[in-house]
Design an enzyme around this catalytic site. Structure first.
Site, PDB file in Angstrom:
ATOM      1  N   LYS A  13       0.831  -1.220   0.000  1.00 29.81           N
ATOM      2  CA  LYS A  13       0.000   0.000   0.000  1.00 29.81           C
ATOM      3  C   LYS A  13       0.863   1.267   0.000  1.00 29.81           C
ATOM      4  O   LYS A  13       0.641   2.167  -0.795  1.00 29.81           O
ATOM      5  CB  LYS A  13      -0.920   0.041   1.240  1.00 29.81           C
ATOM      6  CG  LYS A  13      -1.928  -1.065   1.328  1.00 29.81           C
ATOM      7  CD  LYS A  13      -2.944  -0.805   2.434  1.00 29.81           C
ATOM      8  CE  LYS A  13      -2.362  -0.764   3.822  1.00 29.81           C
ATOM      9  NZ  LYS A  13      -1.801  -2.037   4.321  1.00 29.81           N
ATOM     10  N   ARG A  88     -10.243   0.798   7.997  1.00 26.20           N
ATOM     11  CA  ARG A  88      -9.805  -0.563   8.304  1.00 26.20           C
ATOM     12  C   ARG A  88     -10.931  -1.374   8.919  1.00 26.20           C
ATOM     13  O   ARG A  88     -10.745  -2.552   9.214  1.00 26.20           O
ATOM     14  CB  ARG A  88      -8.638  -0.512   9.281  1.00 26.20           C
ATOM     15  CG  ARG A  88      -7.264  -0.684   8.644  1.00 26.20           C
ATOM     16  CD  ARG A  88      -6.243  -0.627   9.763  1.00 26.20           C
ATOM     17  NE  ARG A  88      -4.991  -1.232   9.479  1.00 26.20           N
ATOM     18  CZ  ARG A  88      -3.925  -0.587   9.024  1.00 26.20           C
ATOM     19  NH1 ARG A  88      -4.001   0.683   8.715  1.00 26.20           N
ATOM     20  NH2 ARG A  88      -2.784  -1.221   8.871  1.00 26.20           N
ATOM     21  N   ARG A 122      11.259  -5.758   5.916  1.00 25.19           N
ATOM     22  CA  ARG A 122      11.036  -4.351   5.580  1.00 25.19           C
ATOM     23  C   ARG A 122      11.926  -3.436   6.415  1.00 25.19           C
ATOM     24  O   ARG A 122      12.130  -3.669   7.599  1.00 25.19           O
ATOM     25  CB  ARG A 122       9.562  -4.056   5.876  1.00 25.19           C
ATOM     26  CG  ARG A 122       9.024  -2.820   5.293  1.00 25.19           C
ATOM     27  CD  ARG A 122       7.581  -3.002   4.986  1.00 25.19           C
ATOM     28  NE  ARG A 122       6.738  -2.994   6.174  1.00 25.19           N
ATOM     29  CZ  ARG A 122       5.421  -2.827   6.108  1.00 25.19           C
ATOM     30  NH1 ARG A 122       4.844  -2.648   4.942  1.00 25.19           N
ATOM     31  NH2 ARG A 122       4.694  -2.850   7.196  1.00 25.19           N
ATOM     32  N   ARG A 155      10.349  -1.306  11.721  1.00 20.61           N
ATOM     33  CA  ARG A 155       9.183  -0.949  12.530  1.00 20.61           C
ATOM     34  C   ARG A 155       9.009  -1.957  13.659  1.00 20.61           C
ATOM     35  O   ARG A 155       9.231  -3.140  13.461  1.00 20.61           O
ATOM     36  CB  ARG A 155       7.925  -0.956  11.654  1.00 20.61           C
ATOM     37  CG  ARG A 155       7.677   0.354  10.962  1.00 20.61           C
ATOM     38  CD  ARG A 155       6.575   0.265   9.968  1.00 20.61           C
ATOM     39  NE  ARG A 155       5.330  -0.313  10.463  1.00 20.61           N
ATOM     40  CZ  ARG A 155       4.185  -0.337   9.788  1.00 20.61           C
ATOM     41  NH1 ARG A 155       4.153   0.206   8.579  1.00 20.61           N
ATOM     42  NH2 ARG A 155       3.104  -0.871  10.275  1.00 20.61           N
ATOM     43  N   ARG A 166      -1.245  -8.915  12.888  1.00 16.97           N
ATOM     44  CA  ARG A 166      -1.767  -7.856  12.008  1.00 16.97           C
ATOM     45  C   ARG A 166      -2.469  -8.462  10.791  1.00 16.97           C
ATOM     46  O   ARG A 166      -3.478  -7.925  10.324  1.00 16.97           O
ATOM     47  CB  ARG A 166      -0.630  -6.921  11.571  1.00 16.97           C
ATOM     48  CG  ARG A 166      -0.166  -6.029  12.727  1.00 16.97           C
ATOM     49  CD  ARG A 166       1.197  -5.440  12.466  1.00 16.97           C
ATOM     50  NE  ARG A 166       1.210  -4.557  11.331  1.00 16.97           N
ATOM     51  CZ  ARG A 166       2.280  -4.335  10.571  1.00 16.97           C
ATOM     52  NH1 ARG A 166       3.421  -4.949  10.819  1.00 16.97           N
ATOM     53  NH2 ARG A 166       2.214  -3.492   9.573  1.00 16.97           N
TER      54      ARG A 166
HETATM   55  P1  AMP Z   1       0.061   0.789   9.021  1.00 12.63           P
HETATM   56  O1  AMP Z   1       1.268   1.649   8.943  1.00 12.63           O
HETATM   57  O2  AMP Z   1      -1.018   1.217   8.078  1.00 12.63           O
HETATM   58  O3  AMP Z   1       0.392  -0.689   8.912  1.00 12.63           O
HETATM   59  O4  AMP Z   1      -0.555   0.994  10.490  1.00 12.63           O
HETATM   60  C1  AMP Z   1       0.202   0.655  11.650  1.00 12.63           C
HETATM   61  C2  AMP Z   1      -0.741   0.439  12.830  1.00 12.63           C
HETATM   62  O5  AMP Z   1      -1.446   1.659  13.122  1.00 12.63           O
HETATM   63  C3  AMP Z   1      -1.846  -0.601  12.613  1.00 12.63           C
HETATM   64  O6  AMP Z   1      -1.395  -1.927  12.840  1.00 12.63           O
HETATM   65  C4  AMP Z   1      -2.872  -0.138  13.649  1.00 12.63           C
HETATM   66  O7  AMP Z   1      -2.494  -0.514  14.956  1.00 12.63           O
HETATM   67  C5  AMP Z   1      -2.785   1.381  13.551  1.00 12.63           C
HETATM   68  N1  AMP Z   1      -3.730   1.923  12.536  1.00 12.63           N
HETATM   69  C6  AMP Z   1      -3.414   2.532  11.353  1.00 12.63           C
HETATM   70  N2  AMP Z   1      -4.526   2.877  10.675  1.00 12.63           N
HETATM   71  C7  AMP Z   1      -5.570   2.477  11.436  1.00 12.63           C
HETATM   72  C8  AMP Z   1      -6.987   2.518  11.274  1.00 12.63           C
HETATM   73  N3  AMP Z   1      -7.561   3.041  10.179  1.00 12.63           N
HETATM   74  N4  AMP Z   1      -7.758   1.999  12.279  1.00 12.63           N
HETATM   75  C9  AMP Z   1      -7.213   1.474  13.387  1.00 12.63           C
HETATM   76  N5  AMP Z   1      -5.878   1.379  13.604  1.00 12.63           N
HETATM   77  C10 AMP Z   1      -5.056   1.875  12.643  1.00 12.63           C
END
Ligand code: AMP
Length: 209
Positions: A13, A88, A122, A155, A166
């Site tokens: 993404k 999400r 990553r 990360r 996740r």
């Molecule tokens: P990402 O970088 O998109 O993988 O997001 C990292 C983490 O942030 C996720 O595993 C969630 O814990 C939190 N997060 C990001 N976007 C959302 C969302 N729309 N709703 C809930 N938690 C989120």
């Protein structure tokens, strides 16, 4: 152009969002990046989000909806935006419907085991945000950012344990969005196993059709 990108962790993404933002001149809104900034700054919101993120869960719908609502009203979103990592959950998608009319939703689909393998390989630059992957997008010098020379980091939630959680969270909470947007006739599904350039082409073809 108002877009949403859906996909499990490490489906690509962020990589595709960065390319689409350049191509269409629209804003990139990554809720994960926004939350990580809050964690790094040690804000109240960051403190609330930190442990949930590290464990691979989702922060509350209420909290993330408030953040997005404010963000999409900013000036740089006037030409449009791409939401990377939001919505999400179906609740988030329903709230988003009340805020804006989306043009398209792109779903990048890839098998779980591949995503897990990619995720643990990553690397990110903490300074400029460039992303790398030891498997298929390595930096020129191992562990060093090509763009700014900073030491790359991983990360905290890109471990095998948090990664598995996740991916499970994605299937349970986020995958229903594929049906939600499919029924609305605005979903474009692309194969996340294709080379990065091919995925970008497939998305742009779908969006410009
Ligand atoms: P990402 O970088 O998109 O993988 O997001 C990292 C983490 O942030 C996720 O595993 C969630 O814990 C939190 N997060 C990001 N976007 C959302 C969302 N729309 N709703 C809930 N938690 C989120």
């Amino acid at each position: 152009m108002k877009l949403v990108l859906i996909g499990a962790p490490a489906a690509g993404k962020g990589t595709q969002a960065a390319r689409l933002v350049k191509h269409y001149g629209i804003a990139h809104i990554s809720t994960g990046d926004m939350l990580r900034e809050e964690v790094a700054k040690g804000t109240e919101l960051g403190k609330q989000a930190q442990s949930v993120m590290a464990a691979g869960g989702l922060v509350s719908d209420e909290l993330i909806i408030a953040i997005v609502k404010e963000r999409i009203q900013q000036d740089d979103c006037k030409n449009g935006f791409i939401l990377d990592g939001f919505p999400r959950t179906v609740v988030q998608a329903e709230k988003l419907e009340e805020m804006v009319k989306l043009d398209k939703v792109v779903y990048i689909n890839a098998p779980d085991e591949v995503m897990l393998e990619r995720l643990t390989a990553r690397q990110t630059c903490p300074k400029c945000g460039a992303t790398y992957n030891k498997l298929f997008l390595p930096s020129k010098v191992e562990g060093v950012c090509d763009v700014c020379g900073t030491a790359l980091t991983q990360r905290k939630d890109d471990t095998e344990e948090a990664g598995r959680k996740r991916i499970q969270t994605f299937h349970e909470q986020s995958e229903p969005l594929v049906g939600f947007y499919g029924e609305k006739g605005i979903l474009i599904e692309v194969d996340g196993m294709m080379p990065i350039d091919e995925i970008t082409k497939a998305i742009i073809n779908g969006l410009d059709a």
